[in-house]
Scaffold this motif. Structure first.
Motif, PDB file in Angstrom:
ATOM      1  N   HIS A 165      41.265 -33.622  19.379  1.00 25.17           N
ATOM      2  CA  HIS A 165      40.587 -32.950  20.493  1.00 25.17           C
ATOM      3  C   HIS A 165      39.068 -32.974  20.306  1.00 25.17           C
ATOM      4  CE1 HIS A 165      44.439 -31.512  22.033  1.00 25.17           C
ATOM      5  NE2 HIS A 165      44.751 -31.210  20.789  1.00 25.17           N
ATOM      6  N   CYS A 176      38.441 -28.116  25.230  1.00 27.46           N
ATOM      7  CA  CYS A 176      38.543 -26.659  25.276  1.00 27.46           C
ATOM      8  C   CYS A 176      38.076 -26.111  26.622  1.00 27.46           C
ATOM      9  CB  CYS A 176      37.718 -26.031  24.152  1.00 27.46           C
ATOM     10  SG  CYS A 176      38.161 -26.599  22.495  1.00 27.46           S
ATOM     11  N   SER A 189      34.318 -24.660  20.978  1.00 24.96           N
ATOM     12  CA  SER A 189      35.056 -24.450  22.228  1.00 24.96           C
ATOM     13  C   SER A 189      34.145 -24.551  23.444  1.00 24.96           C
ATOM     14  CB  SER A 189      35.749 -23.081  22.210  1.00 24.96           C
ATOM     15  OG  SER A 189      34.790 -22.036  22.193  1.00 24.96           O
ATOM     16  N   HIS A 202      52.859 -27.362  18.837  1.00 24.72           N
ATOM     17  CA  HIS A 202      52.336 -27.509  20.192  1.00 24.72           C
ATOM     18  C   HIS A 202      53.441 -27.435  21.246  1.00 24.72           C
ATOM     19  CE1 HIS A 202      48.774 -28.606  18.077  1.00 24.72           C
ATOM     20  NE2 HIS A 202      48.155 -29.165  19.093  1.00 24.72           N
ATOM     21  N   HIS A 212      47.116 -20.313  20.658  1.00 24.88           N
ATOM     22  CA  HIS A 212      46.595 -21.354  19.764  1.00 24.88           C
ATOM     23  C   HIS A 212      45.240 -20.994  19.179  1.00 24.88           C
ATOM     24  CE1 HIS A 212      44.570 -22.380  23.558  1.00 24.88           C
ATOM     25  NE2 HIS A 212      43.640 -22.947  22.822  1.00 24.88           N
ATOM     26  N   ASP A 246      54.758 -20.715  24.344  1.00 17.64           N
ATOM     27  CA  ASP A 246      53.559 -19.872  24.443  1.00 17.64           C
ATOM     28  C   ASP A 246      52.383 -20.444  23.652  1.00 17.64           C
ATOM     29  OD1 ASP A 246      54.675 -19.530  21.972  1.00 17.64           O
ATOM     30  OD2 ASP A 246      54.383 -17.348  21.905  1.00 17.64           O
ATOM     31  N   TRP A 247      52.413 -21.756  23.378  1.00 22.09           N
ATOM     32  CA  TRP A 247      51.353 -22.355  22.570  1.00 22.09           C
ATOM     33  C   TRP A 247      49.981 -22.165  23.210  1.00 22.09           C
ATOM     34  CZ3 TRP A 247      49.760 -23.819  18.101  1.00 22.09           C
ATOM     35  CH2 TRP A 247      48.659 -24.683  17.978  1.00 22.09           C
ATOM     36  N   ASN A 248      49.873 -22.364  24.503  1.00 26.02           N
ATOM     37  CA  ASN A 248      48.581 -22.251  25.174  1.00 26.02           C
ATOM     38  C   ASN A 248      47.960 -20.870  25.000  1.00 26.02           C
ATOM     39  OD1 ASN A 248      48.635 -24.851  26.043  1.00 26.02           O
ATOM     40  ND2 ASN A 248      49.345 -24.384  28.113  1.00 26.02           N
ATOM     41  N   GLN A 249      48.797 -19.853  24.972  1.00 26.49           N
ATOM     42  CA  GLN A 249      48.274 -18.489  24.876  1.00 26.49           C
ATOM     43  C   GLN A 249      47.953 -18.071  23.437  1.00 26.49           C
ATOM     44  OE1 GLN A 249      51.123 -19.200  26.776  1.00 26.49           O
ATOM     45  NE2 GLN A 249      49.813 -19.312  28.596  1.00 26.49           N
ATOM     46  N   CYS A 262      40.031 -25.887  30.055  1.00 25.34           N
ATOM     47  CA  CYS A 262      40.867 -24.716  30.371  1.00 25.34           C
ATOM     48  C   CYS A 262      40.065 -23.417  30.287  1.00 25.34           C
ATOM     49  CB  CYS A 262      42.058 -24.640  29.415  1.00 25.34           C
ATOM     50  SG  CYS A 262      43.203 -26.030  29.554  1.00 25.34           S
ATOM     51  N   HIS A 263      39.189 -23.330  29.292  1.00 30.02           N
ATOM     52  CA  HIS A 263      38.454 -22.085  29.076  1.00 30.02           C
ATOM     53  C   HIS A 263      37.438 -21.797  30.171  1.00 30.02           C
ATOM     54  CE1 HIS A 263      39.853 -20.692  25.113  1.00 30.02           C
ATOM     55  NE2 HIS A 263      40.027 -21.983  24.840  1.00 30.02           N
ATOM     56  N   CYS A 273      42.159 -29.846  14.264  1.00 30.71           N
ATOM     57  CA  CYS A 273      42.190 -29.870  15.729  1.00 30.71           C
ATOM     58  C   CYS A 273      41.283 -30.969  16.282  1.00 30.71           C
ATOM     59  CB  CYS A 273      41.764 -28.529  16.306  1.00 30.71           C
ATOM     60  SG  CYS A 273      42.862 -27.152  15.884  1.00 30.71           S
TER      61      CYS A 273
END
Length: 460
Positions: free
Chosen positions: A339, A388, A382, A315, A324, A319-322, A391-392, A335
């Protein structure tokens, strides 16, 4: 005078005068005829009084002791869920009254008198659901008979809990520890009349899940969020105990009436309420991750209360966010250990005991079953998981300007796997009232533009 006196003596006795005196009068006459100056008589009276006191007070104490025992509570069928869960809890070594009656003899007697209504309910009709009323909430006095208020950390050493600070602020123990003995079965709605026959020792052990025994994240976060907004929610007893079934009926009736009045606006109001709920949830999650947008009285960041929060090494990559998504597909079961926003809600959804028991059987059969990568499962997770969607639900930077994206995005959805990635955020068809509850985070759906279908596409 003699003449009249003689006449009186010769007068025959009336029917009333021939009657024998009643029992109480005869006893009273005997009592008056007792020679209290006789020492033997006085000793006899003292002995009788002593024996009578022993019988009365001893019998009364025996009745109190019996009615204070869990065995007495277990005699009533309607208490089966409560007794079963109590027996399976960590408090099974103490009696029910040590929690439910404030210390003190007068409190005990007062409670016994008030509890006579329970006898009436038992004889005249068993209540649909047993709940702890706002007048009988477990007080701090009961808890502090055994527990210290100076505890600062949890047994694991991870969670920082300033019990003394909470108590001095006036926060009742029950506001956090309401499920310690009965796993919140009243709030879950699984102690109702129609399912009482299902309660056994084994069922109680299955229902005593850790998430209901200990305060969950939602318990802390909901209260802290209200404090940050200037509230003290524990001042309202309704915040601490489940609502009375009678109150629920009244609220349901009111809601039904309001539904008839506002039927035309129901769908829009539901959408607005859901949107507000999602927005609040996402805001709280961001605050809990340490990304507060404003000054707060109580920090919501995880590290504020947890000393042993370990962020996985992967984590920490820039570039983890892009990137994962691949990890989520292959390790979704890991996960959701952290989460999973359902763990962050204080409110407990109503449950069905029979369904829970069936699910427990299925889980027992599949306990060795390992998660298999499934894009459909990931997509649904998600959508419903606020971690999820926080951000999504925002437009990805890769989409660029709308007009440019619309004319060039076809190359990004050439295969079924790529289409599946698109469907994480978008629905294929326009959602309808019959659509599944798992909604897309955006209202842009494919067939809004592709009204004639998709080239070389096989619908799954």
């Amino acid at each position: 005078m003699a003449f009249w006196g003689k006449k009186d003596k010769e007068k025959p006795e009336s029917r009333e005068s021939k009657k024998k005196p009643g029992l109480f009068r005869r006893l009273w006459q005997k009592f008056r005829n007792i020679d209290w100056k006789d020492p033997v008589t006085r000793w006899k009276a003292l002995f009788v009084a002593l024996i009578g006191s022993i019988v009365i007070f001893g019998g009364g104490y025996g009745v109190l002791s019996f009615t204070n025992s869990p065995t007495f509570c277990a005699n009533c069928h309607e208490m089966a869920p409560e007794v079963s869960t109590f027996t399976a809890s960590a408090h099974s070594e103490i009696t029910c009254v040590q929690c439910h009656i404030k210390p003190g003899f007068m409190n005990m007697i007062t409670h016994k008198v008030i509890s006579l209504k329970e006898v009436y309910h038992h004889v005249m009709g068993i209540p649909e659901q047993i709940v702890q009323t706002e007048h009988e909430a477990v007080s701090d006095e009961n808890c502090l008979q055994c527990h210290s208020k100076n505890r600062l950390v949890s047994a694991s050493g991870d969670l920082i809990v300033n019990h003394k600070g909470h108590i001095e602020e006036g926060v009742p123990c029950i506001s956090c520890h309401a499920g310690v003995a009965h796993a919140k079965i009243a709030a879950r709605g699984i102690n109702t009349e129609e399912v009482r026959g299902h309660w056994t020792k084994e069922v109680a052990q299955q229902m005593m899940e850790k998430k209901y025994l200990a305060p969950n994240m939602g318990t802390c976060i909901d209260c802290h969020d209200k404090v940050n907004n200037g509230e003290k929610p524990w001042k309202d007893v309704a915040y601490l105990v489940p609502p009375n079934p009678e109150h629920l009926k009244e609220e349901a009736t009111k809601e039904k009436s309001n539904a008839v009045i506002h039927e035309a606006n129901t769908e829009e109001e539901a959408k607005e309420a859901a949107a507000q709920h999602d927005e609040k949830t996402q805001k709280i999650i961001l605050e809990a991750l340490g990304k507060q947008q404003k000054d707060v009285k109580i920090s919501m960041a995880c590290a504020t209360c947890h000393e042993q929060v370990n962020i996985p090494e992967d984590h920490k990559a820039a570039d983890w966010n892009q990137n994962h998504g691949g990890t989520a597909l292959n390790q979704l079961d890991k996960c959701v250990d952290c989460h999973q926003d359902s763990k962050w809600f204080r409110d407990i959804p109503k449950e069905d005991l029979v369904s829970l028991l069936k699910m427990a059987e299925v889980e027992e059969e599949q306990k060795d079953h390992k998660y298999q990568p499934n894009i459909t499962v990931v997509r649904e997770q998600s959508r419903i998981n606020k971690f999820c969607s926080a951000c999504h639900s925002e437009r990805p930077t890769s989409h660029g300007e709308s007009d440019q994206w619309l004319t060039s995005h076809s190359g990004k959805a050439g295969t079924q796997e790529e289409k599946a990635q698109c469907l994480v955020c978008h629905d294929r068809e326009k959602p309808t009232a019959e659509s599944p509850d798992v909604k897309a985070p955006t209202d842009v759906y494919c067939q809004y533009c592709h009204r004639t279908g998709f080239k070389d596409d096989v619908k799954n």
